[in-house]
Write an enzyme that holds these catalytic residues in place. Structure first.
Site, PDB file in Angstrom:
ATOM      1  N   HIS A 105       7.772 -16.386   2.532  1.00 42.30           N
ATOM      2  CA  HIS A 105       6.874 -15.446   1.062  1.00 42.30           C
ATOM      3  C   HIS A 105       5.502 -15.509   1.374  1.00 42.30           C
ATOM      4  O   HIS A 105       4.151 -15.303   1.175  1.00 42.30           O
ATOM      5  CB  HIS A 105       6.408 -16.009  -0.285  1.00 42.30           C
ATOM      6  CG  HIS A 105       6.335 -14.736  -0.985  1.00 42.30           C
ATOM      7  ND1 HIS A 105       6.600 -14.805  -2.169  1.00 42.30           N
ATOM      8  CD2 HIS A 105       5.215 -14.228  -0.588  1.00 42.30           C
ATOM      9  CE1 HIS A 105       5.981 -13.849  -3.336  1.00 42.30           C
ATOM     10  NE2 HIS A 105       5.119 -13.254  -1.958  1.00 42.30           N
TER      11      HIS A 105
ATOM     12  N   ARG B 151       9.299  -7.657  -3.187  1.00 37.72           N
ATOM     13  CA  ARG B 151       9.723  -8.609  -4.126  1.00 37.72           C
ATOM     14  C   ARG B 151      11.913  -8.459  -3.194  1.00 37.72           C
ATOM     15  O   ARG B 151      12.497  -7.783  -3.413  1.00 37.72           O
ATOM     16  CB  ARG B 151       9.514  -8.271  -5.123  1.00 37.72           C
ATOM     17  CG  ARG B 151       8.310  -8.185  -5.680  1.00 37.72           C
ATOM     18  CD  ARG B 151       8.651 -10.108  -5.858  1.00 37.72           C
ATOM     19  NE  ARG B 151       7.050 -10.009  -6.754  1.00 37.72           N
ATOM     20  CZ  ARG B 151       5.855 -10.496  -5.313  1.00 37.72           C
ATOM     21  NH1 ARG B 151       6.014 -10.880  -4.534  1.00 37.72           N
ATOM     22  NH2 ARG B 151       4.739 -10.400  -6.566  1.00 37.72           N
TER      23      ARG B 151
HETATM   24  N1  LIG Z   1       4.984 -11.079  -0.045  1.00 40.75           N
HETATM   25  C1  LIG Z   1       3.865 -11.237  -0.001  1.00 40.75           C
HETATM   26  O1  LIG Z   1       3.540 -11.828   0.508  1.00 40.75           O
HETATM   27  C2  LIG Z   1       3.253  -9.910  -1.099  1.00 40.75           C
HETATM   28  C3  LIG Z   1       2.278 -10.088  -1.362  1.00 40.75           C
HETATM   29  C4  LIG Z   1       0.508  -8.734  -2.225  1.00 40.75           C
HETATM   30  C5  LIG Z   1       2.327  -7.951  -2.249  1.00 40.75           C
HETATM   31  N2  LIG Z   1       3.950  -8.187  -2.212  1.00 40.75           N
HETATM   32  C6  LIG Z   1       4.717  -7.521  -3.382  1.00 40.75           C
HETATM   33  O2  LIG Z   1       4.563  -5.709  -3.132  1.00 40.75           O
HETATM   34  C7  LIG Z   1       3.935  -4.843  -4.422  1.00 40.75           C
HETATM   35  C8  LIG Z   1       3.495  -4.005  -4.316  1.00 40.75           C
HETATM   36  O3  LIG Z   1       2.100  -4.182  -4.125  1.00 40.75           O
HETATM   37  P1  LIG Z   1       0.712  -3.289  -4.105  1.00 40.75           P
HETATM   38  O4  LIG Z   1      -0.292  -3.999  -4.504  1.00 40.75           O
HETATM   39  O5  LIG Z   1       0.676  -1.689  -3.003  1.00 40.75           O
HETATM   40  O6  LIG Z   1       1.242  -2.296  -5.365  1.00 40.75           O
HETATM   41  P2  LIG Z   1       0.738  -0.801  -6.003  1.00 40.75           P
HETATM   42  O7  LIG Z   1      -0.054  -0.353  -5.219  1.00 40.75           O
HETATM   43  O8  LIG Z   1       1.231  -1.231  -8.028  1.00 40.75           O
HETATM   44  O9  LIG Z   1       1.667   0.090  -5.727  1.00 40.75           O
HETATM   45  C9  LIG Z   1       3.275   0.320  -6.149  1.00 40.75           C
HETATM   46  C10 LIG Z   1       3.505   1.360  -5.424  1.00 40.75           C
HETATM   47  O10 LIG Z   1       5.403   0.562  -5.602  1.00 40.75           O
HETATM   48  C11 LIG Z   1       5.660   2.541  -6.890  1.00 40.75           C
HETATM   49  N3  LIG Z   1       6.998   2.392  -7.467  1.00 40.75           N
HETATM   50  C12 LIG Z   1       6.929   1.602  -9.093  1.00 40.75           C
HETATM   51  N4  LIG Z   1       7.859   1.834  -9.257  1.00 40.75           N
HETATM   52  C13 LIG Z   1       8.989   2.472  -8.594  1.00 40.75           C
HETATM   53  C14 LIG Z   1       9.724   2.648  -9.125  1.00 40.75           C
HETATM   54  N5  LIG Z   1      10.518   2.619 -10.116  1.00 40.75           N
HETATM   55  N6  LIG Z   1      10.527   4.048  -8.325  1.00 40.75           N
HETATM   56  C15 LIG Z   1       9.563   3.672  -7.590  1.00 40.75           C
HETATM   57  N7  LIG Z   1       8.574   3.876  -6.974  1.00 40.75           N
HETATM   58  C16 LIG Z   1       7.405   2.612  -7.926  1.00 40.75           C
HETATM   59  C17 LIG Z   1       4.149   2.867  -7.395  1.00 40.75           C
HETATM   60  O11 LIG Z   1       4.649   4.076  -7.875  1.00 40.75           O
HETATM   61  P3  LIG Z   1       3.518   4.777  -7.769  1.00 40.75           P
HETATM   62  O12 LIG Z   1       1.914   5.140  -6.746  1.00 40.75           O
HETATM   63  O13 LIG Z   1       4.093   6.865  -8.411  1.00 40.75           O
HETATM   64  O14 LIG Z   1       2.727   4.123  -8.966  1.00 40.75           O
HETATM   65  C18 LIG Z   1       3.427   2.036  -6.380  1.00 40.75           C
HETATM   66  O15 LIG Z   1       3.243   3.415  -5.587  1.00 40.75           O
HETATM   67  C19 LIG Z   1       3.581  -5.976  -5.599  1.00 40.75           C
HETATM   68  O16 LIG Z   1       3.913  -5.790  -6.627  1.00 40.75           O
HETATM   69  C20 LIG Z   1       4.355  -7.184  -5.070  1.00 40.75           C
HETATM   70  O17 LIG Z   1       5.173  -7.122  -5.478  1.00 40.75           O
HETATM   71  C21 LIG Z   1       4.512  -9.230  -1.917  1.00 40.75           C
END
Ligand SMILES: NC(=O)c1ccc[n+]([C@@H]2O[C@H](COP(=O)([O-])OP(=O)(O)OC[C@H]3O[C@@H](n4cnc5c(N)ncnc54)[C@H](OP(=O)(O)O)[C@@H]3O)[C@@H](O)[C@H]2O)c1
Length: 309
Positions: free
Chosen positions: A272, A224
């Protein structure tokens, strides 16, 4: 019994109507998939940030709101939303992210630009290091970060993961906390940010933490836009402290025409597109989650409202 699934993501109706109807039927559900409904009759809501729906109060019988997006920062704070909220976790979305991250990592690692754009036909045989010599920090080790870390590890990049909680992933050292972040950043030559946008992750990479990076580090941000302080990033790029930033997400999207990222010689902007939700695959994921709920099983990929992801 017939369930009513309200597709609130109107702009995506044409792409989703057929695959979602088919997936609901394949999952053994008798469902009415509708664009308009009496709120009190709706069992499930399929949602995207573009949806007009903002007040969930009348959806008294709704058992879950199913997001078409993985990132839920635009809905998670909605005070009217008391129903369970599930984010998108889908194999095709993950595959897309793995391809984007791997492709852009290899671009920077191999210095591909030098040979793709070579107007003077310079012959400079300077081989890149091996992947095993190029440490990567993966900030965020959730669904997407872990998949990308595994893919890069398979190519022999030494990947260090970083997340909120301590984590154990085979073959990938994982750190957490501020000290863990400093260690991960200080050791990396490529940093990938795959964190959600929450109050805690806003400006995570600010001037102070960017200073922990080694000179010349490449940054890839498909997470993000708000994870990185734009001004601090531009300043670090201008000083050569950061070698290149490849950015897929921005605080304002589309990225405004006059934003300095567009013109910066060491910034790549992708619009994006790192990982798009693919209707055929996402429809199966949503139908499977509804089928679980209808069978009395816990919903998958529930968002923790207090954490914001
Ligand atoms: N550009 C694009 O096209 C696109 C597409 C899809 C998603 N995204 C982005 O990718 C992000 C991640 O997706 P995901 O499915 O992998 O999410 P997810 O499974 O919820 O994983 C989020 C990760 O971030 C970590 N995290 C959250 N808050 C944190 C903090 N304060 N300090 C350190 N680590 C933290 C979490 O830690 P824990 O494991 O300890 O909970 C987890 O490892 C989405 O939220 C979205 O913003 C972008």
């Amino acid at each position: 019994m017939t369930i009513t699934v309200f597709f609130a993501a109107a702009a995506a109706w044409d792409d989703y109507a057929a695959p979602l109807r088919a997936a609901l039927a394949d999952a053994g559900l008798t469902a009415d998939l509708v664009q308009e409904a009496d709120p009190a009759a709706v069992d499930y809501i399929v949602y995207a940030p573009s949806a007009r729906l903002q007040d969930f109060t009348p959806y008294t019988r709704c058992k879950a709101v199913l997001s078409l997006w993985a990132g839920v920062e635009r809905i998670v704070g909605n005070a009217t939303l008391t129903q369970p909220l599930c984010r998108m976790v889908d194999p095709a979305l993950t595959e897309g992210m793995v391809e984007w991250v791997t492709g852009h990592t290899l671009r920077h690692h191999l210095g591909m630009d030098r040979h793709i754009v070579n107007p003077n036909h310079d012959w400079v045989p300077k081989p890149p290091p091996l992947a095993r010599e190029r440490p990567v920090a993966m900030l965020g080790m959730g669904e997407l970060g872990t998949a990308c870390a595994r893919a890069l590890t398979a190519l022999k990049f030494p990947v260090t993961g970083w997340s909120r909680k301590p984590k154990s992933v085979d073959g990938i050292p994982c750190l957490h906390g501020e000290a863990g972040l400093e260690a991960a950043l200080g050791n990396a030559q490529i940093v990938v940010t795959l964190l959600p946008r929450t109050p805690e992750t806003e400006n995570l990479l600010d001037a102070r933490r960017l200073a922990w990076l080694r000179p010349g580090t490449f940054i890839l941000n498909p997470g993000r836009g708000a994870l990185i302080d734009d001004a601090a990033l531009l300043s670090a790029l201008d000083r050569g402290h950061i070698g290149w930033a490849t950015l897929d997400v921005f605080r304002t999207e589309p990225l405004p025409a006059d934003h300095p990222f567009w013109a910066h010689p060491r910034v790549t902007v992708t619009p994006h597109i790192a990982a798009t939700t693919r209707p055929a695959s996402a429809a199966r994921t949503i139908a499977a989650n509804i089928a679980r709920a209808e069978a009395g099983q816990p919903l998958l990929h529930l968002v923790d409202r207090t954490l914001g992801y």
